[in-house]
Scaffold this motif. Sequence first.
Motif, PDB file in Angstrom:
ATOM      1  N   MET A 603       0.902  -1.153   0.000  1.00 61.90           N
ATOM      2  CA  MET A 603       0.000   0.000   0.000  1.00 61.90           C
ATOM      3  C   MET A 603       0.938   1.199   0.000  1.00 61.90           C
ATOM      4  O   MET A 603       1.269   1.759   1.040  1.00 61.90           O
ATOM      5  N   THR A 608      -4.481   4.093  -0.136  1.00 55.99           N
ATOM      6  CA  THR A 608      -5.236   2.959  -0.659  1.00 55.99           C
ATOM      7  C   THR A 608      -6.441   3.454  -1.459  1.00 55.99           C
ATOM      8  O   THR A 608      -6.627   4.661  -1.638  1.00 55.99           O
ATOM      9  N   GLN A 612      -9.010  -1.571  -3.492  1.00 57.61           N
ATOM     10  CA  GLN A 612      -8.073  -2.334  -2.639  1.00 57.61           C
ATOM     11  C   GLN A 612      -8.739  -2.724  -1.325  1.00 57.61           C
ATOM     12  O   GLN A 612      -8.645  -3.856  -0.880  1.00 57.61           O
TER      13      GLN A 612
END
Length: 850
Positions: A603, A608, A612
């Motif tokens: 990440m 993010t 995700q």
Amino acid sequence: MTGVVERPQAKPQAKPQAGPQSRTGGPAARRRLVVIGNGMAGARAVEEILARGGAEQFSITMFGDEPYGNYNRIMLSHVLSGEESDADIFLNALSWYRENNITLHAGVRVDRIDRFTKYVYSDDGRATPYDVLIIATGSRSHLPPMDGLYTPGGSIKPGVFGFRTIDDTRKMVQHAQQEHHRRVVVIGGGLLGLEAAYGLQSHGIEVEVVHSGGHLMSAQMGPDGGAVLRRSVEALGIRVHTGSRTTAVLGTDRVSGVSLRDKPDIACDMVVVAAGIRPNVDVAVLSGLPVERAIVVDDRLRVQDEEDIYAVGECVQHRGEVYGLVAPLWEQAVVLANHVTGADTSSAYLGSRTATKLKVAGVEVASMGLHGPELDTDEHIVFSEPSRGVFKSIVVRDNKMVGATLLGDSRKVAYLTQAYDRGLPLPEERIGLMFDLGTPGEDVGVAELDDDAQVCNCNGVSKKALVDVVKDGCNTVGGAMDATRAGKGCGSCKLLVKQVVEWAADGAVEEDPAASYYVPGIPLDKPSLMAAIRKQGLRSVSQVFTALAPGSAEDAKSKMGLASLLKMMLADQYIDERDARFINDRVHANIQRDGTFSVVPQMKGGVTSVQQLRRIADVAEKHNVPMIKLTGGQRIDLLGIPKEDLPQVWADLDMPSGYAYGKSFRTVKTCVGQDFCRYGTGDSTKLGIDIESRFQGIESPAKLKLAVSGCPRNCAESLVKDVGVVAVEGGRWEIYVGGAAGAHIRKGDLLATVDNPEAVKLLTGRFMQYYRERANWLERTYAFVPRVGIEHLRAVIVEDSEDLAESLDAAMQASVDDYVDPWSERDDQLTPGQFRTSLPLTVLPQVPVR
Ligand SMILES: Cc1cc2nc3c(=O)[nH]c(=O)nc-3n(C[C@H](O)[C@H](O)[C@H](O)COP(=O)(O)OP(=O)(O)OC[C@H]3O[C@@H](n4cnc5c(N)ncnc54)[C@H](O)[C@@H]3O)c2cc1C
Ligand code: SF4
């Protein structure tokens, strides 16, 4: 393996005859000393005799019914767990016997002693005359009566083991490593049982301990200490049943389980019996020597009513006591040698006050005297911190210490042992007995230790022995350890050994040459090692051992460091060998306390997206992930994944590895930065992501954690990172190196202030490459930076004073180009067992949001 002597062919029983060892005459008319038993006590007694000029007085013959030289039985636990190889635990190599003119009959058992004609008869048909005889036959494992222990033919049922010898240990390892063997029951929760349990667990089988006492190590501690120990042992994944007695071993030709008296049967394919020991007294009984619980000796270690026969070690009963630890036998060997050689005929053994100090199943344990109060007037001081596995209990009577138990923290053990042995004055504030308040500080403590205070219990090394080695010119801690063997047993005394050597050398301790080796198995510092690797074109860990290790010997402790170094130096030219990796690197995930793994997807910069997050949530749900946790490095950690599920979890995530494991570059933490923060002066998020994309996965001597903050408010904590970057006024960036905020706390040093993000990336890479090439194995930047000095780093990295910049940048670029996501191995596993569960799993709590 060292020390194997062929067992001689059995011969017909020889008549006693005067041979080369004739009683009359013979070389210099030396007397014949025969020793039965080549274990820890027998060999130590001979060492003490030699130290008193015994070689001039005696021709020495030793018999040992194990077919080896003399080895450190204590270390069998380490051999069982795979931490040591059996070749490493020999105390006296065969050459030692040759050099000291000792005739060793290894693998030969003495059956009988004729006290009147003074011969010993051994099972190879030999009759050997003696003038002085020492019996040091030790003990054997006690197998308590149980149904089904033996086959109808009378041999022990396959799958049942005692734990006493190298052979026992090797057989256990062999059995445990067979694929279909999954579960072992260890009978006995004392020192030996816990060591067996710990060792076997490392072979990936499920371990249960059945102990008849109410708590673990009941001989050494009271119930409260036992409860804390149990918690520590169970935290390792070992199941414990106390107050349980095994009544039968189940299975016809081989073990299929055990029956307990009051509880359900336990299925298993292996049983280890560690339920106590019995002295080996057969030869003494058969020969008419006085035997009660063991062979009865007087204060000179002479067998009662015998002029020329001595006994030493675990086969001995002295003043009604029989000992089962090494410390007493070291003391006995000294007294025996004084008498046998006549060096000090006033010497007397008056018994040992056994203070046990060891590491059991990885937990430090020290115990002496009483476990708890016995009289109303006894003071009992107790400190208990079960969550850390720490327990301390001290019993004081009439202002004297009469007992102590220490678990998980034995720093005060030297002082307490002495207070117990010699009745030292106790601090009024009793808490000072447990912690360094009001009691002597460490230096004073070492100075105050008596000369004969035992520093290393496992190898019987006193303070004086260490001090003498230093006085004789040895000024390194490692040298003193090699010369005395101090610290080479369970290892719990290493700190004290270091303190004694430093105190004895009075500040003149020299650095060990070995301390500068990059890895312990290759006697070269890092620059020389790298030069030799380059010169000889070595490309794999095994090639390095063959070319550069003494005797081409492989050293397990060196493999990881070498693998990392080679990968850093050679990038795609490196030949990867799987056994050179640590478990985390073998499966690209972080092993957890219960044997499961944690999975941290990449990440970058802690940023993010909805997609995700959704994917991570779906995977967590599908795999029943017991805990989802945000890490300190701004990632999402899925904890509790069984090893065999890793490839599927990665496949389902379909995201690259976030490198939460291994000695490598890990993360770049970023703050909110310019786009959203009211204070941000630099685009910290973008720079953090760029840095992470560039350096993902590169190997380094220790883990590397980075951060980028968008202004001096430093929300990403950049000043305490291995490399931390801070945006400052005027579009400039400060680069800090060598910071830490973990076990060690350090503010990083300012390496440079630069004008643009490209310069940040360049200098970050150059610093990391310099660190990769120069730092010791496992040396974090917080140690490396002050060691080499920030001025030097500025000169080399920023000003290029050594003309290295180009090569450092090129080497880093090669590593960057070599990046492959390790999780792609899911489709192409390297070995069939790569993702097979190898550790027993403890049931951990399912953690909801709290
Ligand atoms: C796995 C394990 C871990 C241990 N850990 C610790 C620890 O951490 N701390 C500690 O203080 N102690 C520990 N001990 C105990 C320690 O090893 C013993 O106290 C010590 O070995 C006793 O020495 P010994 O010479 O009396 O007996 P041994 O070392 O057993 O030696 C006796 C030898 O005599 C041989 N022998 C017997 N009969 C005959 C015969 N008739 N003819 C020829 N040879 C014969 C035996 O085969 C054996 O080799 C441990 C023991 C084991 C098994
Ligand atoms: S470091 Fe500065 S820019 Fe970054 S979040 Fe904190 S205050 Fe904002």
